[in-house]
Scaffold this active site. Structure first.
Site, PDB file in Angstrom:
ATOM      1  N   ASP A 110     -12.131  -0.567 -31.567  1.00  0.00           N
ATOM      2  CA  ASP A 110     -11.067   0.417 -29.893  1.00  0.00           C
ATOM      3  C   ASP A 110     -10.583   0.739 -31.088  1.00  0.00           C
ATOM      4  O   ASP A 110      -9.626   0.475 -31.687  1.00  0.00           O
ATOM      5  CB  ASP A 110     -10.623   0.390 -28.621  1.00  0.00           C
ATOM      6  CG  ASP A 110     -11.611  -0.147 -27.635  1.00  0.00           C
ATOM      7  OD1 ASP A 110     -12.471   0.391 -27.940  1.00  0.00           O
ATOM      8  OD2 ASP A 110     -11.193  -0.352 -26.828  1.00  0.00           O
ATOM      9  N   CYS A 116       4.864  -2.118   3.080  1.00  0.00           N
ATOM     10  CA  CYS A 116       5.373  -0.782   2.753  1.00  0.00           C
ATOM     11  C   CYS A 116       5.268   0.665   3.583  1.00  0.00           C
ATOM     12  O   CYS A 116       6.022   0.668   4.496  1.00  0.00           O
ATOM     13  CB  CYS A 116       5.227  -0.412   1.141  1.00  0.00           C
ATOM     14  SG  CYS A 116       6.194   0.369   0.273  1.00  0.00           S
ATOM     15  N   HIS A 163       6.678  -5.592  -0.634  1.00  0.00           N
ATOM     16  CA  HIS A 163       6.165  -5.947  -0.779  1.00  0.00           C
ATOM     17  C   HIS A 163       5.359  -7.367  -1.743  1.00  0.00           C
ATOM     18  O   HIS A 163       5.260  -8.327  -2.361  1.00  0.00           O
ATOM     19  CB  HIS A 163       5.521  -5.072  -2.356  1.00  0.00           C
ATOM     20  CG  HIS A 163       4.645  -4.051  -1.742  1.00  0.00           C
ATOM     21  ND1 HIS A 163       3.408  -3.303  -1.757  1.00  0.00           N
ATOM     22  CD2 HIS A 163       5.462  -2.525  -2.061  1.00  0.00           C
ATOM     23  CE1 HIS A 163       3.408  -1.835  -1.412  1.00  0.00           C
ATOM     24  NE2 HIS A 163       4.325  -1.985  -2.110  1.00  0.00           N
ATOM     25  N   GLU A 182       2.710  -9.415  -0.986  1.00  0.00           N
ATOM     26  CA  GLU A 182       2.361  -9.861  -1.984  1.00  0.00           C
ATOM     27  C   GLU A 182       2.183 -10.710  -3.222  1.00  0.00           C
ATOM     28  O   GLU A 182       1.583 -11.288  -3.714  1.00  0.00           O
ATOM     29  CB  GLU A 182       0.606  -9.155  -1.044  1.00  0.00           C
ATOM     30  CG  GLU A 182       0.934  -7.366  -2.893  1.00  0.00           C
ATOM     31  CD  GLU A 182       1.661  -6.539  -1.304  1.00  0.00           C
ATOM     32  OE1 GLU A 182       1.408  -5.337  -1.537  1.00  0.00           O
ATOM     33  OE2 GLU A 182       2.462  -6.989  -0.765  1.00  0.00           O
TER      34      GLU A 182
END
Length: 555
Positions: A147, A379, A513, A515
């Protein structure tokens, strides 16, 4: 510090992040202080403004950085909070070089990619390692070899070997070995070309890791070793497994940890992999299982909810249960939510932005509240629950968030005051770790094991909040505010951090959040409690269905 650089070839999305995190887990299991850095060759400053359908979730670090989702893998596998600067982009590097040029730091010099941009890349990688106090820094280079946009980063990591020495640097290259069903054989040519391309930039891999559908036969491994000039015992097979937490065990079994010890002159140590062994045992042979309905709008792209899905897995491990996900497109809930939630044990409404699917999410929260199905809102999922309660319990018809209706008669969710002064979109939300003051005697305090109340930190990413003007009405109608952000001027008792319902088996929603801080070895308390409630709901339904009919004699 020692440095391990992970590059990829052939195709993108091979799993470099999981490979990097798994290697870090093996080193952590040996007692080393490890951190990880993700290098992304895009010009964006961070991942905060990217579409979830293209890029997956935006992971938020403790410092408030909006990063690539691989940072979440690092934190979960390494059980640590990566320091600020652990996600490096082309935009960041060029922005700093241009700033310094304008400030006159390069007077009389012609500013070029080499050495100025490459020096900035190397400086940031070293700084991230120093902030973490790491002995070993893993650096994942995004994209694939070849790339155009990756060239400055490949040149920078090439220079590391000259700067730090062979004994302190290691290059690991991940490639694809496809299996052709028509000829019934693994094809190694893409890997050969990929390694050749990497060598053309001056980097010879010390380890080749191969992604494949199945574990590679020994003769294929030897062939790859021959054509890439890498020893056969340093070619590793990263084959498909049922869950990513099996990857560290599979790689350790093949000897990856020992190979790294040899190449970096590390002391041989027997790793403690009990965490991963326990996780895999539960996921393969759980004692229970539950089905959770996830009502979102990115359901066609599970990576948009990656940390949330992993947190549910961690909660399942803690409850010795398999967590099955029932994907529900929020837009389809507006007509008949009951049909979509038949047979589920819990409902989760995740975070998100934009008006699409909002009314469906409100119906999901209403169904969970009225049907006594365990509910967890994250949230936006908390804001949705507040809107639903305001409309259908408090009686504020037309209640809404100003994000969705600027002319709503009752703006129960409103823009945070500091957001009125924000310019631009990137990095301007409330981000990173913020304190939550838990109210004594609430469910949220109980599930954090602080029943008497206290303060915990969780990560945030939002612009809107519960309008403090309506909090007294909501509480008077039976909604409990379980936690607030302390010391918020002009917000009464503070910004609402969580809500809950007392007359419900489990109805908890959070502005944060949680998580993002969940780990296989340390599951998030709200998620663990949610799965426990869903499991109790499932077992309760099963008992009801198996109870014998009671014969009633009438006079």
């Amino acid at each position: 510090m020692k440095y391990i650089f992970v590059t990829g070839g052939v195709v993108s999305s091979l799993g470099k992040g999981v490979a990097t995190a798994s290697l870090g887990a093996l080193l952590r299991a040996r007692g080393y202080k490890v951190t990880a850095v993700k290098v992304d060759p895009y010009i964006n400053i961070d991942a905060g403004t990217m579409r979830p359908y293209e890029h997956g979730e935006v992971f938020v670090t403790a410092s408030g950085a909006e990063t690539d989702l691989d940072l979440g893998n690092y934190e979960r596998f390494l059980d640590l909070d990566v320091p600020e600067g652990s996600n490096l982009t082309t935009g960041q590097a060029y922005q700093e070089v241009i700033r310094r040029e304008r400030a006159g730091d390069y007077l009389s010099q012609t500013v070029q990619v080499i050495p100025h941009v490459t020096d900035e890349i190397k400086r940031r990688i070293r700084t991230a390692g120093e902030k973490a106090g790491a002995e070993i820094v893993l650096v994942e280079v995004g994209g694939t070899v070849g790339d155009m946009e990756s060239l400055p980063f490949l040149e920078a990591i090439r220079q590391f070997r000259f700067d730090e020495g062979e004994e302190n640097t290691l290059y690991l290259h991940l490639t694809l070995v496809p299996y052709l069903g028509t000829s019934n054989e693994f094809k190694t040519k893409p890997t050969q070309h990929s390694v050749a391309a990497l060598r053309s930039y001056g980097i010879s891999p010390d380890i080749v890791m191969v992604r494949s559908k199945e574990k590679l036969p020994e003769e294929i491994t030897k062939k790859i070793a021959l054509f890439t000039s890498v020893r056969a015992n340093r070619v590793f097979s990263s084959y498909d497994v049922s869950h990513v937490y099996e990857v560290p065990l599979a790689l350790e079994e093949q000897g990856l940890g020992k190979a790294v010890e040899t190449l970096l002159s590390l002391e041989p140590i027997l790793p403690n992999l009990s965490v991963w062994q326990k996780a895999i045992r539960v996921m393969r042979q759980p004692s229970h299982e539950v089905t959770i309905a996830l009502a979102g709008k990115y359901t066609a792209m599970p990576d948009a909810y990656l940390s949330l899905l992993e947190a549910l897995t961690h909660a399942g491990i803690a409850n010795d249960a398999r967590v099955n996900i029932h994907w529900v497109n929020a837009e389809e809930l507006e007509s008949d939510p009951a049909a979509h939630f038949e047979g589920v044990d819990g409902i989760l409404v995740p975070g998100g932005f934009g008006i699409r699917g909002i009314e469906g999410k409100i119906r999901a929260a209403q169904f969970a509240r009225e049907s006594k199905v365990p509910y967890l809102g994250i949230c936006l999922g908390m804001q949705i629950a507040v809107i639903e309660y305001a409309r259908h319990v408090v009686g504020l018809e037309g209640a809404n968030s100003t994000e969705f209706d600027a002319y709503a008669p009752f703006k129960v969710i409103d823009l945070m005051p500091e957001q009125l002064e924000s310019e631009g979109m990137g990095g301007t939300m409330r981000l990173g770790d913020w304190p939550m003051k838990l109210k004594a005697g609430t469910r949220i305090a109980e599930l954090y094991s602080i029943p008497q109340g206290g303060v915990v930190n969780e990560r945030h990413r939002h612009r809107y909040e519960v309008n403090p003007q309506y909090v007294p009405q909501l509480e008077a109608a039976g909604l409990t505010v379980g936690s607030v952000t302390p010391g918020m001027a002009g917000r009464g008792a503070g910004l609402v951090e969580s809500i809950e319902l007392e007359d419900h088996p489990f109805f908890v929603a959070m502005q944060a959040h949680p998580e993002f801080k969940s780990r296989p070895m340390r599951p998030s308390p709200p998620f663990a409690a949610f799965i426990a409630a869903a499991l109790a709901n499932r077992l309760g339904k099963a008992q009801t269905q198996t109870q014998p009919e009671v014969q009633t004699q009438h006079a």
